[in-house]
Design a protein around this motif. Structure first.
Motif, PDB file in Angstrom:
ATOM      1  N   PHE A  80       0.848  -1.198   0.000  1.00  0.00           N
ATOM      2  CA  PHE A  80       0.000   0.000   0.000  1.00  0.00           C
ATOM      3  C   PHE A  80       0.886   1.252   0.000  1.00  0.00           C
ATOM      4  O   PHE A  80       0.672   2.187  -0.769  1.00  0.00           O
ATOM      5  N   TYR A  81       1.900   1.245   0.860  1.00  0.00           N
ATOM      6  CA  TYR A  81       2.824   2.376   0.960  1.00  0.00           C
ATOM      7  C   TYR A  81       3.497   2.646  -0.385  1.00  0.00           C
ATOM      8  O   TYR A  81       3.578   3.793  -0.825  1.00  0.00           O
ATOM      9  N   LEU A  82       3.958   1.603  -1.036  1.00  0.00           N
ATOM     10  CA  LEU A  82       4.607   1.780  -2.342  1.00  0.00           C
ATOM     11  C   LEU A  82       3.641   2.338  -3.373  1.00  0.00           C
ATOM     12  O   LEU A  82       4.013   3.200  -4.176  1.00  0.00           O
ATOM     13  N   ARG A  83       2.398   1.870  -3.365  1.00  0.00           N
ATOM     14  CA  ARG A  83       1.408   2.387  -4.318  1.00  0.00           C
ATOM     15  C   ARG A  83       1.089   3.856  -4.054  1.00  0.00           C
ATOM     16  O   ARG A  83       0.771   4.603  -4.972  1.00  0.00           O
ATOM     17  N   VAL A 127       4.431   7.842  -8.193  1.00  0.00           N
ATOM     18  CA  VAL A 127       5.073   8.813  -9.079  1.00  0.00           C
ATOM     19  C   VAL A 127       6.535   8.986  -8.640  1.00  0.00           C
ATOM     20  O   VAL A 127       6.797   9.302  -7.477  1.00  0.00           O
ATOM     21  N   PRO A 128       7.481   8.777  -9.542  1.00  0.00           N
ATOM     22  CA  PRO A 128       8.899   8.878  -9.172  1.00  0.00           C
ATOM     23  C   PRO A 128       9.276  10.192  -8.472  1.00  0.00           C
ATOM     24  O   PRO A 128      10.102  10.186  -7.558  1.00  0.00           O
ATOM     25  N   ALA A 129       8.676  11.301  -8.879  1.00  0.00           N
ATOM     26  CA  ALA A 129       9.003  12.584  -8.239  1.00  0.00           C
ATOM     27  C   ALA A 129       8.643  12.575  -6.755  1.00  0.00           C
ATOM     28  O   ALA A 129       9.327  13.210  -5.938  1.00  0.00           O
ATOM     29  N   GLU A 187       1.848  13.730  -5.784  1.00  0.00           N
ATOM     30  CA  GLU A 187       1.064  12.493  -5.719  1.00  0.00           C
ATOM     31  C   GLU A 187      -0.429  12.760  -5.517  1.00  0.00           C
ATOM     32  O   GLU A 187      -1.264  11.946  -5.889  1.00  0.00           O
ATOM     33  N   HIS A 188      -0.755  13.885  -4.924  1.00  0.00           N
ATOM     34  CA  HIS A 188      -2.152  14.277  -4.655  1.00  0.00           C
ATOM     35  C   HIS A 188      -2.892  13.231  -3.822  1.00  0.00           C
ATOM     36  O   HIS A 188      -3.995  12.819  -4.159  1.00  0.00           O
ATOM     37  N   HIS A 225       6.460   3.600 -15.197  1.00  0.00           N
ATOM     38  CA  HIS A 225       6.202   4.777 -16.008  1.00  0.00           C
ATOM     39  C   HIS A 225       6.449   6.005 -15.152  1.00  0.00           C
ATOM     40  O   HIS A 225       6.151   6.006 -13.972  1.00  0.00           O
ATOM     41  N   PRO A 226       7.005   7.097 -15.706  1.00  0.00           N
ATOM     42  CA  PRO A 226       7.336   8.280 -14.912  1.00  0.00           C
ATOM     43  C   PRO A 226       6.160   8.860 -14.112  1.00  0.00           C
ATOM     44  O   PRO A 226       6.348   9.419 -13.058  1.00  0.00           O
TER      45      PRO A 226
END
Length: 121
Positions: A17-20, A24-26, A73-74, A114-115
């Motif tokens: 969950f944390y990774l999801r 977004v890489p930024a 990430e919003h 994907h970026p």
């Protein structure tokens, strides 16, 4: 499985969950800045005996992460629902990045390569 608010019963449920929530890489870059800044501020405070600077350790760590969640990430930081697991996961994610093993963990968690990836719902 984590609910909308990120409530998880176990850490093994929380980690993907944390990774999801950091798809977004930024977002991860901002986290890594904070993950580096916090121990640097801590070391500075201890080495120079500037005790008031200890108050800046959590600020240095969380400021960058929360900026990323708000503007990149919003989403709502997982810290609000699982503060300790989030702290552990932040440094786990950082360590995996430094050792070149983060990509495989992201893929296992369902984060697309994907970026501007967002996990599939």
């Amino acid at each position: 499985m984590a609910g909308k608010q990120g409530r998880c019963a176990t850490y093994s449920e929380f980690w993907p969950f944390y990774l999801r929530e950091h798809a977004v890489p930024a977002t991860r870059v901002w986290h890594f800045i904070g993950s580096t800044a916090a121990p640097v501020v801590l070391a500075y405070a201890l080495l120079t005996q500037t005790w008031w600077a200890l108050l800046l350790v959590p600020v240095a760590g969380y400021f960058f992460a929360w900026v990323a969640h708000a503007f990149v990430e919003h989403n709502r930081p997982a810290t609000f629902t699982h503060p300790w697991w989030s702290l552990i996961s932040d440094y786990r994610m950082f360590y995996l990045f430094l050792t070149g093993r983060l990509r495989e963990e992201l893929v296992r968690a369902g984060v697309e390569d994907h970026p501007h990836a967002r996990p599939a719902e």
